[in-house]
Design a protein around this motif. Structure first.
Motif, PDB file in Angstrom:
ATOM      1  N   SER A 123       5.656 -28.596 -19.765  1.00 34.06           N
ATOM      2  CA  SER A 123       5.041 -28.219 -20.782  1.00 34.06           C
ATOM      3  C   SER A 123       4.836 -26.592 -21.087  1.00 34.06           C
ATOM      4  CB  SER A 123       4.130 -28.924 -21.512  1.00 34.06           C
ATOM      5  OG  SER A 123       3.745 -28.743 -23.009  1.00 34.06           O
ATOM      6  N   LEU A 129      10.020 -30.765 -26.080  1.00 34.26           N
ATOM      7  CA  LEU A 129       8.895 -31.319 -25.091  1.00 34.26           C
ATOM      8  C   LEU A 129       9.003 -32.617 -24.568  1.00 34.26           C
ATOM      9  CD1 LEU A 129       5.777 -30.502 -27.417  1.00 34.26           C
ATOM     10  CD2 LEU A 129       6.383 -29.436 -25.169  1.00 34.26           C
ATOM     11  N   ALA A 152       8.838 -33.195 -20.698  1.00 35.02           N
ATOM     12  CA  ALA A 152       7.287 -33.092 -20.194  1.00 35.02           C
ATOM     13  C   ALA A 152       6.735 -34.576 -20.593  1.00 35.02           C
ATOM     14  CB  ALA A 152       6.656 -32.020 -20.986  1.00 35.02           C
ATOM     15  N   TRP A 168       2.574 -32.153 -16.890  1.00 31.59           N
ATOM     16  CA  TRP A 168       1.877 -31.037 -17.510  1.00 31.59           C
ATOM     17  C   TRP A 168       2.854 -29.692 -17.105  1.00 31.59           C
ATOM     18  CZ3 TRP A 168      -1.015 -26.848 -15.295  1.00 31.59           C
ATOM     19  CH2 TRP A 168      -1.577 -26.016 -16.413  1.00 31.59           C
TER      20      TRP A 168
END
Length: 121
Positions: free
Chosen positions: A51, A39, A42, A48
């Motif tokens: 992810s 992650l 992101a 967004w």
């Protein structure tokens, strides 16, 4: 580095189980997801789209778990894990827990669960 997206206790109503009563009446199940993936991109970009969407994870899980009748919650977990790995290529591994709070067991219990972990390759 191992990052996680966790989705807790997605409630579904389905007719899974071995007995005729379970097939006829159905019952509530809860499915929890633990997705491992990177992650960092992101998070650093605050983007967004880099992810995995929690709402899409939830919708896919619900779709799979209610599409047909499974005899075992092990099979529910396998179907959910396989589908989510297929549909969300950013996920490296996934742990799926299926809780069956109204399991027909001749004892006083809060329920039964299975938890599986599956990955790519």
């Amino acid at each position: 580095m191992t990052d996680h997206i966790l989705v807790h206790r997605i409630a579904i109503y389905a007719h899974h189980g071995l007995t005729a009563e379970e097939a006829k009446l159905g019952q509530r199940f809860y499915i929890s997801l633990d997705c491992t993936l990177d992650l960092s991109v992101a998070g650093k970009a605050d983007d967004w789209d880099l992810s995995v969407c929690y709402a899409k994870l939830t919708a896919a899980t619900t779709r799979v778990a209610t599409a047909r009748r499974f005899m075992t919650i092990e099979a529910v977990a396998e179907a959910v894990a396989g589908t989510l790995l297929d549909e969300f290529p950013r996920i490296d591994t996934i742990t799926v827990q299926v809780d069956k709070p109204s399991a027909p067991v001749p004892a006083i219990i809060d329920g039964v669960s299975v938890r599986i972990t599956r990955g790519r390759g």
